[in-house]
Design a protein around this motif. Structure first.
Motif, PDB file in Angstrom:
ATOM      1  N   LEU A   1       3.308   5.708  -6.033  1.00  0.00           N
ATOM      2  CA  LEU A   1       3.068   5.707  -7.480  1.00  0.00           C
ATOM      3  C   LEU A   1       1.897   6.617  -7.835  1.00  0.00           C
ATOM      4  O   LEU A   1       1.949   7.350  -8.839  1.00  0.00           O
ATOM      5  CB  LEU A   1       2.808   4.283  -7.968  1.00  0.00           C
ATOM      6  CG  LEU A   1       4.024   3.350  -8.009  1.00  0.00           C
ATOM      7  CD1 LEU A   1       3.606   1.913  -8.280  1.00  0.00           C
ATOM      8  CD2 LEU A   1       5.021   3.819  -9.075  1.00  0.00           C
ATOM      9  N   THR A   2       0.851   6.585  -7.023  1.00  0.00           N
ATOM     10  CA  THR A   2      -0.292   7.482  -7.249  1.00  0.00           C
ATOM     11  C   THR A   2       0.168   8.929  -7.219  1.00  0.00           C
ATOM     12  O   THR A   2      -0.199   9.745  -8.090  1.00  0.00           O
ATOM     13  CB  THR A   2      -1.375   7.240  -6.179  1.00  0.00           C
ATOM     14  OG1 THR A   2      -1.814   5.885  -6.235  1.00  0.00           O
ATOM     15  CG2 THR A   2      -2.568   8.165  -6.406  1.00  0.00           C
ATOM     16  N   LYS A   3       0.965   9.274  -6.208  1.00  0.00           N
ATOM     17  CA  LYS A   3       1.479  10.648  -6.062  1.00  0.00           C
ATOM     18  C   LYS A   3       2.346  11.027  -7.263  1.00  0.00           C
ATOM     19  O   LYS A   3       2.238  12.141  -7.788  1.00  0.00           O
ATOM     20  CB  LYS A   3       2.271  10.747  -4.765  1.00  0.00           C
ATOM     21  CG  LYS A   3       2.997  12.072  -4.540  1.00  0.00           C
ATOM     22  CD  LYS A   3       3.706  12.062  -3.194  1.00  0.00           C
ATOM     23  CE  LYS A   3       4.582  13.298  -3.006  1.00  0.00           C
ATOM     24  NZ  LYS A   3       5.777  13.265  -3.889  1.00  0.00           N
ATOM     25  N   MET A   4       3.221  10.111  -7.708  1.00  0.00           N
ATOM     26  CA  MET A   4       4.131  10.409  -8.816  1.00  0.00           C
ATOM     27  C   MET A   4       3.369  10.645 -10.122  1.00  0.00           C
ATOM     28  O   MET A   4       3.761  11.476 -10.933  1.00  0.00           O
ATOM     29  CB  MET A   4       5.147   9.281  -8.979  1.00  0.00           C
ATOM     30  CG  MET A   4       6.135   9.170  -7.831  1.00  0.00           C
ATOM     31  SD  MET A   4       7.277   7.771  -7.978  1.00  0.00           S
ATOM     32  CE  MET A   4       8.407   8.377  -9.242  1.00  0.00           C
ATOM     33  N   TYR A   5       2.289   9.930 -10.315  1.00  0.00           N
ATOM     34  CA  TYR A   5       1.476  10.160 -11.515  1.00  0.00           C
ATOM     35  C   TYR A   5       0.653  11.442 -11.377  1.00  0.00           C
ATOM     36  O   TYR A   5       0.482  12.195 -12.348  1.00  0.00           O
ATOM     37  CB  TYR A   5       0.564   8.962 -11.780  1.00  0.00           C
ATOM     38  CG  TYR A   5       1.238   7.882 -12.614  1.00  0.00           C
ATOM     39  CD1 TYR A   5       1.312   7.985 -14.001  1.00  0.00           C
ATOM     40  CD2 TYR A   5       1.822   6.778 -12.008  1.00  0.00           C
ATOM     41  CE1 TYR A   5       1.942   7.017 -14.764  1.00  0.00           C
ATOM     42  CE2 TYR A   5       2.462   5.795 -12.760  1.00  0.00           C
ATOM     43  CZ  TYR A   5       2.515   5.927 -14.139  1.00  0.00           C
ATOM     44  OH  TYR A   5       3.164   4.970 -14.897  1.00  0.00           O
ATOM     45  N   ASP A   6       0.164  11.716 -10.186  1.00  0.00           N
ATOM     46  CA  ASP A   6      -0.656  12.920  -9.983  1.00  0.00           C
ATOM     47  C   ASP A   6       0.160  14.200 -10.128  1.00  0.00           C
ATOM     48  O   ASP A   6      -0.331  15.198 -10.678  1.00  0.00           O
ATOM     49  CB  ASP A   6      -1.311  12.887  -8.595  1.00  0.00           C
ATOM     50  CG  ASP A   6      -2.449  11.875  -8.511  1.00  0.00           C
ATOM     51  OD1 ASP A   6      -2.894  11.390  -9.579  1.00  0.00           O
ATOM     52  OD2 ASP A   6      -2.869  11.553  -7.375  1.00  0.00           O
ATOM     53  N   ASP A   7       1.417  14.185  -9.636  1.00  0.00           N
ATOM     54  CA  ASP A   7       2.212  15.425  -9.695  1.00  0.00           C
ATOM     55  C   ASP A   7       3.061  15.543 -10.967  1.00  0.00           C
ATOM     56  O   ASP A   7       3.812  16.506 -11.132  1.00  0.00           O
ATOM     57  CB  ASP A   7       3.091  15.576  -8.451  1.00  0.00           C
ATOM     58  CG  ASP A   7       4.198  14.518  -8.338  1.00  0.00           C
ATOM     59  OD1 ASP A   7       4.488  13.840  -9.336  1.00  0.00           O
ATOM     60  OD2 ASP A   7       4.767  14.381  -7.226  1.00  0.00           O
ATOM     61  N   GLY A   8       2.962  14.564 -11.869  1.00  0.00           N
ATOM     62  CA  GLY A   8       3.656  14.639 -13.157  1.00  0.00           C
ATOM     63  C   GLY A   8       5.054  14.054 -13.167  1.00  0.00           C
ATOM     64  O   GLY A   8       5.688  13.987 -14.220  1.00  0.00           O
ATOM     65  N   THR A   9       5.555  13.612 -11.999  1.00  0.00           N
ATOM     66  CA  THR A   9       6.911  13.048 -11.945  1.00  0.00           C
ATOM     67  C   THR A   9       7.027  11.802 -12.809  1.00  0.00           C
ATOM     68  O   THR A   9       8.020  11.624 -13.538  1.00  0.00           O
ATOM     69  CB  THR A   9       7.296  12.709 -10.490  1.00  0.00           C
ATOM     70  OG1 THR A   9       7.232  13.896  -9.698  1.00  0.00           O
ATOM     71  CG2 THR A   9       8.703  12.126 -10.429  1.00  0.00           C
TER      72      THR A   9
ATOM     73  N   PRO B   1       0.808  -1.228   0.000  1.00  0.00           N
ATOM     74  CA  PRO B   1       0.000   0.000   0.000  1.00  0.00           C
ATOM     75  C   PRO B   1       0.840   1.276   0.000  1.00  0.00           C
ATOM     76  O   PRO B   1       0.442   2.287  -0.596  1.00  0.00           O
ATOM     77  CB  PRO B   1      -0.824  -0.122   1.292  1.00  0.00           C
ATOM     78  CG  PRO B   1      -0.109  -1.115   2.134  1.00  0.00           C
ATOM     79  CD  PRO B   1       0.558  -2.054   1.195  1.00  0.00           C
ATOM     80  N   GLN B   2       2.011   1.239   0.629  1.00  0.00           N
ATOM     81  CA  GLN B   2       2.882   2.420   0.625  1.00  0.00           C
ATOM     82  C   GLN B   2       3.407   2.710  -0.778  1.00  0.00           C
ATOM     83  O   GLN B   2       3.420   3.859  -1.233  1.00  0.00           O
ATOM     84  CB  GLN B   2       4.060   2.202   1.581  1.00  0.00           C
ATOM     85  CG  GLN B   2       3.684   1.951   3.021  1.00  0.00           C
ATOM     86  CD  GLN B   2       4.898   1.645   3.870  1.00  0.00           C
ATOM     87  OE1 GLN B   2       5.846   2.435   3.943  1.00  0.00           O
ATOM     88  NE2 GLN B   2       4.904   0.485   4.509  1.00  0.00           N
ATOM     89  N   LEU B   3       3.842   1.643  -1.463  1.00  0.00           N
ATOM     90  CA  LEU B   3       4.356   1.823  -2.826  1.00  0.00           C
ATOM     91  C   LEU B   3       3.250   2.265  -3.766  1.00  0.00           C
ATOM     92  O   LEU B   3       3.463   3.105  -4.649  1.00  0.00           O
ATOM     93  CB  LEU B   3       4.983   0.515  -3.316  1.00  0.00           C
ATOM     94  CG  LEU B   3       5.704   0.546  -4.664  1.00  0.00           C
ATOM     95  CD1 LEU B   3       6.757   1.649  -4.702  1.00  0.00           C
ATOM     96  CD2 LEU B   3       6.358  -0.804  -4.957  1.00  0.00           C
ATOM     97  N   SER B   4       2.043   1.734  -3.560  1.00  0.00           N
ATOM     98  CA  SER B   4       0.900   2.149  -4.365  1.00  0.00           C
ATOM     99  C   SER B   4       0.615   3.639  -4.179  1.00  0.00           C
ATOM    100  O   SER B   4       0.347   4.369  -5.140  1.00  0.00           O
ATOM    101  CB  SER B   4      -0.332   1.321  -3.984  1.00  0.00           C
ATOM    102  OG  SER B   4      -1.440   1.679  -4.781  1.00  0.00           O
ATOM    103  N   ALA B   5       0.715   4.108  -2.934  1.00  0.00           N
ATOM    104  CA  ALA B   5       0.466   5.531  -2.653  1.00  0.00           C
ATOM    105  C   ALA B   5       1.527   6.417  -3.296  1.00  0.00           C
ATOM    106  O   ALA B   5       1.213   7.505  -3.826  1.00  0.00           O
ATOM    107  CB  ALA B   5       0.430   5.745  -1.140  1.00  0.00           C
TER     108      ALA B   5
END
Length: 392
Positions: free
Chosen positions: A214-222, A208-212
């Motif tokens: 990855l979600t953040k990295m896609y949301d912020d454009g990284t 779940p930590q890695l999923s979170a």
């Protein structure tokens, strides 16, 4: 020649502008594995995601089945670039909920072809090329298709460009490029599939930590910046020159090239001796070298690549786009150079060619020994030897 190589490398290094780099602190080792057709941007995406969680990731590249078995057995902590459903036989693997990358399953054809491909069924009875060990693709290609497997997309597209295949089916991520001499076109994206990272159950709490992350990295454009080569890896303390050579390290040629690199000043140099195993052959030797090189460079990207000799040039062409896209390449010691030598790489490659004076040598021989009837040429069947034969 030494001075010319030094000047070329210095010129390229001064012009090269690194894309954005990210840095993060980490200390816990974490071993990943994935199939060889996954582009290096997938390594970087997971590298930064895991570093944010305090891990120091490493990557090993293996066949698709071997990657799953090693993660299932706990010999690796995770396996990446897998579809959602990997089979019921792997009981010790936990999937990270957020996808790692979206892939297009693309069909390519020669521009001179009238073949239309809309669905998997349209591949029936065609000569189809694909990358080794892609079970998801293999199960969808009709059994009537004549399938040829390749270890790299470069060789696959070379065969397609020459008309020796009717179609090529490959996985493509955002920002990923394939080599083309200009006579290959996309026929259709047959299917879009999300790929995931699967963890050994010993790391189930990490999912779940890695999923979170990855979600953040896609949301912020990284994630998009990494996939599109805008983020290339950790900042190098000094400019990094990757040198790939097939010369014997004790030879005079190799010494002169080393002198040319040292004359540049205070740079880090990573040397790769590309020695082909005569038993395993070129393709298998290249696959091993390609995978080792990728593992050694996880999280880092060279500022310039120097290749020496024809075989080294052929090797870097084979692995350039999935591993080093946009990194400038300087070559030297290339025999039998022609318009096809860097076809498709003209914007990234430059260097020095080596022309042997075969005609002039024979002229001198005949002046010294005018009654000569037969001339014997002592050569070998190496890549350079065959190039010399063409020049002679």
């Amino acid at each position: 020649m030494k001075r010319l190589i030094s000047l070329l490398l210095l010129f390229v290094l001064l012009l090269s502008v690194n894309s954005t780099v990210l840095a993060a602190e980490s200390n816990k080792p974490f071993t990943m594995t994935m199939a060889s057709d996954a582009p290096r941007t997938v390594d970087l995406l997971l590298y930064y995601a895991l570093k944010e969680l305090g891990y120091t990731p490493s990557v090993s590249i293996l066949g698709n089945t071997a990657t799953l078995k090693m993660a299932d057995a706990g010999e690796r902590d995770a396996v990446a670039f897998q579809t959602k459903y990997i089979g019921d036989q792997f009981k010790n693997i936990v999937m990270v909920e957020h996808f790692t990358v979206l892939i297009d399953l693309n069909a390519y054809v020669n521009t001179e072809s009238n073949i239309e491909i809309k669905t998997w069924d349209d591949l029936a009875n065609l000569r189809v090329g694909m990358i080794y060990e892609k079970p998801y693709v293999e199960t969808r290609v009709p059994k009537s298709a004549k399938v040829t497997m390749f270890s790299s997309s470069y060789e696959l597209f070379r065969q397609l460009s020459k008309g020796e295949l009717d179609a090529a089916v490959v996985t493509k991520t955002a920002g990923q490029e394939f080599w083309s001499p200009g006579n290959i076109k996309l026929a259709n994206t047959i299917e879009k599939v999300n790929t995931y990272t699967h963890l050994n159950k010993a790391h189930a709490d990490l999912a779940p930590q890695l999923s979170a992350i990855l979600t953040k990295m896609y949301d912020d454009g990284t994630a998009d910046k990494i996939l599109n080569h805008e983020i290339l890896g950790e900042p190098n303390e000094k400019k990094l020159i990757l040198r790939i050579s097939t010369y014997n390290s004790d030879s005079q040629w190799d010494s002169k090239i080393n002198d040319a690199v040292e004359a540049l000043g205070d740079y880090n140099v990573m040397n790769v001796d590309l020695n082909t195993d005569k038993v395993k052959g070129i393709e298998e030797s290249w696959r091993i070298n390609r995978n080792l090189l990728r593992s050694d460079l996880v999280g880092r990207t060279p500022d310039v690549i120097l290749v020496s000799d024809n075989e080294a040039l052929d090797f870097i062409k084979d692995c350039y786009l999935p591993l080093f896209n946009k990194v400038p390449v300087v070559f030297c010691g290339i025999n039998d150079y022609n318009s096809d030598s860097i076809l498709g790489f003209e914007n990234q490659f430059t260097g020095v060619v080596e022309n042997i004076s075969a005609f002039e040598t024979v002229e001198v021989m005949l002046k010294l020994f005018p009654h000569t009837k037969n001339i014997f040429v002592i050569n070998d069947y190496s890549t350079s030897g065959l190039a010399w034969k063409n020049q002679i």
